[in-house]
Design a protein around this motif. Structure first.
Motif, PDB file in Angstrom:
ATOM      1  N   ASP A  90       0.816  -1.214   0.000  1.00  0.00           N
ATOM      2  CA  ASP A  90       0.000   0.000   0.000  1.00  0.00           C
ATOM      3  C   ASP A  90       0.853   1.269   0.000  1.00  0.00           C
ATOM      4  O   ASP A  90       0.322   2.375   0.001  1.00  0.00           O
ATOM      5  CB  ASP A  90      -0.922   0.020   1.222  1.00  0.00           C
ATOM      6  N   GLU A  91       2.173   1.100   0.044  1.00  0.00           N
ATOM      7  CA  GLU A  91       3.069   2.249   0.078  1.00  0.00           C
ATOM      8  C   GLU A  91       3.393   2.718  -1.339  1.00  0.00           C
ATOM      9  O   GLU A  91       3.651   1.904  -2.222  1.00  0.00           O
ATOM     10  CB  GLU A  91       4.353   1.913   0.832  1.00  0.00           C
ATOM     11  N   VAL A  92       3.391   4.030  -1.527  1.00  0.00           N
ATOM     12  CA  VAL A  92       3.599   4.636  -2.835  1.00  0.00           C
ATOM     13  C   VAL A  92       4.721   5.660  -2.731  1.00  0.00           C
ATOM     14  O   VAL A  92       4.718   6.493  -1.829  1.00  0.00           O
ATOM     15  CB  VAL A  92       2.303   5.324  -3.323  1.00  0.00           C
ATOM     16  N   SER A  93       5.678   5.581  -3.673  1.00  0.00           N
ATOM     17  CA  SER A  93       6.771   6.547  -3.727  1.00  0.00           C
ATOM     18  C   SER A  93       6.917   7.051  -5.148  1.00  0.00           C
ATOM     19  O   SER A  93       7.009   6.240  -6.077  1.00  0.00           O
ATOM     20  CB  SER A  93       8.098   5.882  -3.327  1.00  0.00           C
ATOM     21  N   PRO A  94       6.947   8.373  -5.331  1.00  0.00           N
ATOM     22  CA  PRO A  94       7.234   8.872  -6.682  1.00  0.00           C
ATOM     23  C   PRO A  94       8.622   8.393  -7.110  1.00  0.00           C
ATOM     24  O   PRO A  94       9.541   8.298  -6.293  1.00  0.00           O
ATOM     25  CB  PRO A  94       7.209  10.388  -6.522  1.00  0.00           C
ATOM     26  N   LEU A  95       8.755   8.064  -8.368  1.00  0.00           N
ATOM     27  CA  LEU A  95      10.027   7.600  -8.920  1.00  0.00           C
ATOM     28  C   LEU A  95      10.383   8.546 -10.066  1.00  0.00           C
ATOM     29  O   LEU A  95       9.552   8.769 -10.959  1.00  0.00           O
ATOM     30  CB  LEU A  95       9.868   6.161  -9.433  1.00  0.00           C
ATOM     31  N   THR A  96      11.575   9.099 -10.025  1.00  0.00           N
ATOM     32  CA  THR A  96      11.959  10.021 -11.092  1.00  0.00           C
ATOM     33  C   THR A  96      12.078   9.271 -12.409  1.00  0.00           C
ATOM     34  O   THR A  96      12.342   8.063 -12.434  1.00  0.00           O
ATOM     35  CB  THR A  96      13.297  10.723 -10.792  1.00  0.00           C
ATOM     36  N   LYS A  97      11.880  10.001 -13.488  1.00  0.00           N
ATOM     37  CA  LYS A  97      12.007   9.391 -14.813  1.00  0.00           C
ATOM     38  C   LYS A  97      13.430   8.903 -15.039  1.00  0.00           C
ATOM     39  O   LYS A  97      13.656   7.860 -15.640  1.00  0.00           O
ATOM     40  CB  LYS A  97      11.582  10.397 -15.886  1.00  0.00           C
ATOM     41  N   THR A  98      14.405   9.640 -14.512  1.00  0.00           N
ATOM     42  CA  THR A  98      15.807   9.243 -14.648  1.00  0.00           C
ATOM     43  C   THR A  98      16.064   7.931 -13.914  1.00  0.00           C
ATOM     44  O   THR A  98      16.697   7.024 -14.467  1.00  0.00           O
ATOM     45  CB  THR A  98      16.732  10.343 -14.093  1.00  0.00           C
ATOM     46  N   ALA A  99      15.579   7.814 -12.677  1.00  0.00           N
ATOM     47  CA  ALA A  99      15.771   6.580 -11.906  1.00  0.00           C
ATOM     48  C   ALA A  99      15.096   5.405 -12.598  1.00  0.00           C
ATOM     49  O   ALA A  99      15.656   4.305 -12.676  1.00  0.00           O
ATOM     50  CB  ALA A  99      15.243   6.746 -10.488  1.00  0.00           C
ATOM     51  N   PHE A 100      13.877   5.628 -13.115  1.00  0.00           N
ATOM     52  CA  PHE A 100      13.190   4.548 -13.815  1.00  0.00           C
ATOM     53  C   PHE A 100      13.972   4.128 -15.059  1.00  0.00           C
ATOM     54  O   PHE A 100      14.160   2.936 -15.308  1.00  0.00           O
ATOM     55  CB  PHE A 100      11.771   4.962 -14.211  1.00  0.00           C
ATOM     56  N   ASP A 101      14.430   5.093 -15.845  1.00  0.00           N
ATOM     57  CA  ASP A 101      15.188   4.765 -17.053  1.00  0.00           C
ATOM     58  C   ASP A 101      16.466   3.996 -16.724  1.00  0.00           C
ATOM     59  O   ASP A 101      16.821   3.046 -17.420  1.00  0.00           O
ATOM     60  CB  ASP A 101      15.523   6.029 -17.846  1.00  0.00           C
ATOM     61  N   GLU A 102      17.157   4.408 -15.655  1.00  0.00           N
ATOM     62  CA  GLU A 102      18.377   3.695 -15.254  1.00  0.00           C
ATOM     63  C   GLU A 102      18.046   2.274 -14.808  1.00  0.00           C
ATOM     64  O   GLU A 102      18.771   1.331 -15.125  1.00  0.00           O
ATOM     65  CB  GLU A 102      19.088   4.445 -14.138  1.00  0.00           C
TER      66      GLU A 102
END
Length: 150
Positions: free
Chosen positions: A24-36
């Motif tokens: 149930d925990e949600v954390s925004p993930l940067t586009k850069t972190a996701f791409d890496e």
């Protein structure tokens, strides 16, 4: 044609936000972190090492940089290796597509959203979202929408 003296231009575009969901925990993930993590296969999710997480990509319509509508939410489940990188042995087939397919899907969403009505209340668009949010809990869905509509 009479000139009212006031012209109002609205700049519309499609954007997206990425969230990491663990239970149930949600954390925004940067586009850069996701791409890496996803494309570069780098160990960027060390805090989630050894876990299975969902990554929710929220496609939204913006007017003059302000959120106007959540168009769709895509979810993909990933297992994270001990070092914080993606466990490639457990990547879903749908997640193995090259970046060009992701870009093609985003362009399709842009075309669909172009004529969509303005909807500032995310709960009114629940029918469309319900079909996209099959993997994450209702609590996680609510948290994502709260972050987006702040």
């Amino acid at each position: 044609m009479p000139n009212s003296g006031h012209l109002h231009f609205v700049k519309q575009r499609i954007g997206y936000r990425i969230f990491l969901v663990s239970g149930d925990e949600v954390s925004p993930l940067t586009k850069t972190a996701f791409d890496e993590f996803y494309f570069g296969r780098r160990a960027v999710l060390r805090n989630f090492a050894g876990k299975t997480v969902d990554i929710a990509t929220v496609v939204c319509r913006l007017e003059n940089t302000k959120l106007r509508e959540v168009v769709r939410i895509y979810c993909q489940r990933f297992r994270i290796k001990g070092d914080g990188s993606i466990d490639e042995a457990h990547i879903p087939k749908s997640a193995r597509a090259p970046a060009t397919l992701r870009d093609r899907a985003l362009r399709q969403d842009q075309r669909e959203a172009r004529d969509a009505p303005v909807n500032p209340d995310p709960h009114l668009n629940g029918n469309r979202l319900a079909h996209s949010l099959t993997m994450i809990s209702g609590t996680a869905q609510k948290k994502i929408l709260e972050v987006l509509w702040k």
